[in-house]
Structures are given as structure tokens and as C-alpha cells.
Design a protein around this motif. Structure first.
Motif, PDB file in Angstrom:
ATOM      1  N   ARG A 106       3.117  49.452  14.673  1.00 29.97           N
ATOM      2  CA  ARG A 106       2.780  50.428  15.854  1.00 29.97           C
ATOM      3  C   ARG A 106       1.617  51.346  15.727  1.00 29.97           C
ATOM      4  O   ARG A 106       0.902  51.675  16.519  1.00 29.97           O
ATOM      5  CB  ARG A 106       4.071  51.017  16.552  1.00 29.97           C
ATOM      6  N   GLN A 107       1.613  52.070  14.371  1.00 30.20           N
ATOM      7  CA  GLN A 107       0.987  53.041  14.163  1.00 30.20           C
ATOM      8  C   GLN A 107      -0.396  52.611  13.519  1.00 30.20           C
ATOM      9  O   GLN A 107      -1.424  53.320  13.659  1.00 30.20           O
ATOM     10  CB  GLN A 107       1.490  54.146  13.034  1.00 30.20           C
ATOM     11  N   LEU A 108      -0.566  51.299  13.229  1.00 28.24           N
ATOM     12  CA  LEU A 108      -1.774  50.803  12.440  1.00 28.24           C
ATOM     13  C   LEU A 108      -2.024  49.570  13.205  1.00 28.24           C
ATOM     14  O   LEU A 108      -1.773  48.406  12.757  1.00 28.24           O
ATOM     15  CB  LEU A 108      -1.613  50.528  11.027  1.00 28.24           C
ATOM     16  N   ASP A 109      -2.636  49.574  14.370  1.00 28.58           N
ATOM     17  CA  ASP A 109      -2.874  48.744  15.230  1.00 28.58           C
ATOM     18  C   ASP A 109      -3.829  47.744  14.827  1.00 28.58           C
ATOM     19  O   ASP A 109      -3.794  46.430  14.845  1.00 28.58           O
ATOM     20  CB  ASP A 109      -3.221  49.183  16.840  1.00 28.58           C
ATOM     21  N   TRP A 110      -4.909  48.018  13.879  1.00 26.65           N
ATOM     22  CA  TRP A 110      -5.886  47.514  13.329  1.00 26.65           C
ATOM     23  C   TRP A 110      -5.222  46.027  12.519  1.00 26.65           C
ATOM     24  O   TRP A 110      -5.812  45.215  12.387  1.00 26.65           O
ATOM     25  CB  TRP A 110      -6.903  48.134  12.500  1.00 26.65           C
ATOM     26  N   LEU A 111      -3.895  46.445  11.892  1.00 25.23           N
ATOM     27  CA  LEU A 111      -3.218  45.299  11.012  1.00 25.23           C
ATOM     28  C   LEU A 111      -2.990  44.198  11.901  1.00 25.23           C
ATOM     29  O   LEU A 111      -3.145  43.063  11.319  1.00 25.23           O
ATOM     30  CB  LEU A 111      -2.201  45.974  10.526  1.00 25.23           C
ATOM     31  N   ASN A 112      -2.841  44.220  13.150  1.00 24.27           N
ATOM     32  CA  ASN A 112      -2.607  43.144  13.981  1.00 24.27           C
ATOM     33  C   ASN A 112      -3.822  42.314  14.145  1.00 24.27           C
ATOM     34  O   ASN A 112      -3.383  41.228  14.525  1.00 24.27           O
ATOM     35  CB  ASN A 112      -1.820  43.741  15.270  1.00 24.27           C
ATOM     36  N   ASP A 113      -4.864  42.692  13.840  1.00 17.86           N
ATOM     37  CA  ASP A 113      -5.995  41.930  13.886  1.00 17.86           C
ATOM     38  C   ASP A 113      -6.430  41.176  12.484  1.00 17.86           C
ATOM     39  O   ASP A 113      -7.231  40.475  12.669  1.00 17.86           O
ATOM     40  CB  ASP A 113      -7.323  42.733  14.403  1.00 17.86           C
TER      41      ASP A 113
END
Length: 305
Positions: free
Chosen positions: A213-220
Motif C-alpha cells: 500500500r505504501q510503495l505502489d510502484w512495486l505493484n508495477d
């Protein structure tokens, strides 16, 4: 028609990983198995593939896990995306076990890495690995055979396993929930509750929801169609809604988490309560054995087996 964008993995990370892998070894292994013949041994006609599973790509693999190339390349991908070390992350689930199980069910077992570790930790227990992909089960069986471990591999859906009520002491799922919609995850937890004896334990190992949730870029980084939905959820609350008690989530480094829940024990049943003992870690070799295929490329690298 929208044009699919390359993921960060494809654009930046996979070229680096390719320097560390043995692509020729991948091809030799893939060619050594008649995947259709072997997968037919596991394939069950009564297993209906759910829409969420067959309509999406996972890990950048077109068609998801229903192909041999996914089974061959899953381990090489995973060893590089579970910091600090895949074995350490999976061992966290083993260390969280608080029962002495006679029967264990590993849901969404994939290529069996956690399943093998469960059997190593509890050699006297019957261990069953269940997965929707018969190709992944072929790979899992090969790894178990190499390790000399007697494990039952079953083609099936974690939402509706077909096993009897109260037939397992321990139910686990590793890296499954981030690949399912939240509604499906909730159904899997309810099925786990049904399958467990009273006092039985469920363990869910997956990505750290707070971090995601805090590091949304990881989801990419990878093509994971349901990971944002997973990150926005709360496994603790989902377990409570399914009926589990003593729910507790433990961080595994900053990238993963293990959540434990227990099927409530009736207050009057003290016999069962005595059997719920804390699992003590003993010295053992739980190194994940991927048949010496430490470095094999993925379809995400553009190389298909």
C-alpha cells in the motif's frame, strides 16, 4: 484496442536477471519431459477453471499458468523476487506452525517449493499439494521425486477442494492470495475453515500488504492483475470473517507476511486443546531443491519453452 504496456520487470529487471540464468539448461529440461502426457496424469475432468484464472496473464506469462513454460520458469523467477532469500521467506511459514499435524493441505501449491518444506518438517504427516495447473503439478512431482519425498499432488480448485469436512490439521497457502480477487480469497478461507479440525491452523504467506500500500510502484514490477486489490485488503479481517480466531500477522522482512488463524475449539473440549502445541524449530536442511535449475528464464524474458 488498448496496447499492453511493458512492465518494469520486462523493461529493466529481466535483462539483468538473464545474465544470471542458464537458458540452455532451461531448454534441456523443458525438452526432457512430455508435458502433455505427464499433465494428463493429474488433470481431472471435474475441475472447472474459474474465469479469474484463465482470463488474465500472471508474471507476464500470456495464458497464465496453464502451460508448460510457466511450470518450468516459475522457480527461476521466484528465487529473485523474494528478498532476502526464497528459502528464508518460505521458512517463515514453517516456523509459524503451532500444531503437530497428521494431515496437511497446501493450497495453490504451484511447483511445490513450500509443500516440500512442509513434508521435510513433518515427515510422518500426509502432505497434499493442490493446484489448478496440472503443468505445475508435473514440476512439483519431479522436485519431490528428486528429493525423495512422498507427497500427494492433486489437481483442484482451492475454493472447492472436494475433501471432507474436518479432514486436515493444517492448511497453508503460499503466494496465492495476491493472485486471486478478494472475493475468491474469502471463499478459500471459508473452505479452509471447513476442512480444518477444531483447533486446526491455517497459514497464509504472501506479500506484505502494508508495504504494497505504501510503495505502489512495486505493484508495477510484475504483471499481477489482482495485486492492488490484495494490497488494499486485510488478511486479518478476512480470516476473522471466515470464523478464525487467534489471528496474527507477522512481517517477514519488509516484503512479505505470514498470517495465522485457528479454528475455534469448543470450551468444553479440553482433549483437543491439549493437542494444540507450539511447533519447535529443529535443525534441518530446508534448502529448496529445484533440481539444480537455479537459473532458468521466464516467458517474461521473451524466451518460451
Amino acid at each position: 484496442m488498448a496496447v499492453r504496456q511493458d512492465t518494469i520487470w520486462e523493461r529493466f529487471l529481466s535483462p539483468v536477471v538473464r545474465l544470471l540464468i542458464d537458458e540452455e539448461g532451461l531448454r534441456r529440461y523443458a525438452d526432457s519431459i512430455d508435458w502433455e502426457k505427464e499433465s494428463d496424469r493429474f488433470r481431472r475432468e471435474d475441475v472447472i477453471m474459474p474465469p479469474y484464472y484463465i482470463s488474465q496473464n500472471f508474471h507476464g506469462i500470456t495464458g497464465g499458468y496453464l502451460k508448460s513454460s510457466a511450470a518450468v520458469t516459475y522457480d527461476p523467477i521466484t528465487q529473485y523476487v523474494l528478498p532476502p532469500n526464497e528459502t528464508i521467506v518460505r521458512q517463515a511459514l514453517i516456523d509459524a506452525i503451532k500444531v503437530q499435524p497428521r494431515r496437511i493441505l497446501d493450497l495453490g501449491c504451484g511447483t511445490g517449493s513450500t509443500t516440500l518444506m512442509l513434508k521435510q518438517a513433518f515427515p510422518e504427516a500426509e502432505v497434499i499439494g493442490l493446484d489448478l495447473s496440472p503443468y505445475m503439478l508435473v514440476r512439483a512431482e519431479d522436485k519431490a521425486r528428486t528429493a525423495g519425498l512422498d507427497i500427494v499432488w492433486r489437481h483442484g480448485n482451492a475454493e472447492k477442494t472436494g475433501f471432507s469436512d474436518a479432514s486436515f490439521d493444517l492448511v497453508t497457502a503460499s503466494l496465492l492470495f495476491h493472485e486471486t480477487p478478494n472475493a475468491v480469497s474469502q471463499t478459500i478461507l471459508r473452505e479452509s475453515f471447513r476442512l480444518l479440525v477444531v483447533g486446526g491452523q491455517v497459514l497464509i504467506l504472501d506479500g506484505n500488504q502494508k508495504t504494497l500500500r505504501q510503495l505502489d510502484w512495486l505493484n508495477d514490477v510484475f504483471e499481477e492483475p489482482y495485486i492492488r486489490e490484495y494490497a488494499a485488503g486485510n488478511i486479518d479481517a478476512s480470516m476473522g470473517a471466515a470464523g478464525f480466531e487467534a489471528v496474527r500477522t507477522q512481517d517477514v522482512w519488509w516484503t512479505n507476511q505470514v498470517t495465522s488463524g485457528v479454528k475455534p475449539i469448543p470450551a468444553k473440549d479440553t482433549t483437543i486443546q491439549k493437542n494444540v502445541t507450539r511447533y519447535s524449530v529443529t535443525s534441518r536442511d530446508n534448502t529448496i531443491d529445484n533440481n539444480d535449475l537455479e537459473g532458468l528464464e521466464s516467458p517474461a524474458f521473451g524466451v518460451m519453452a
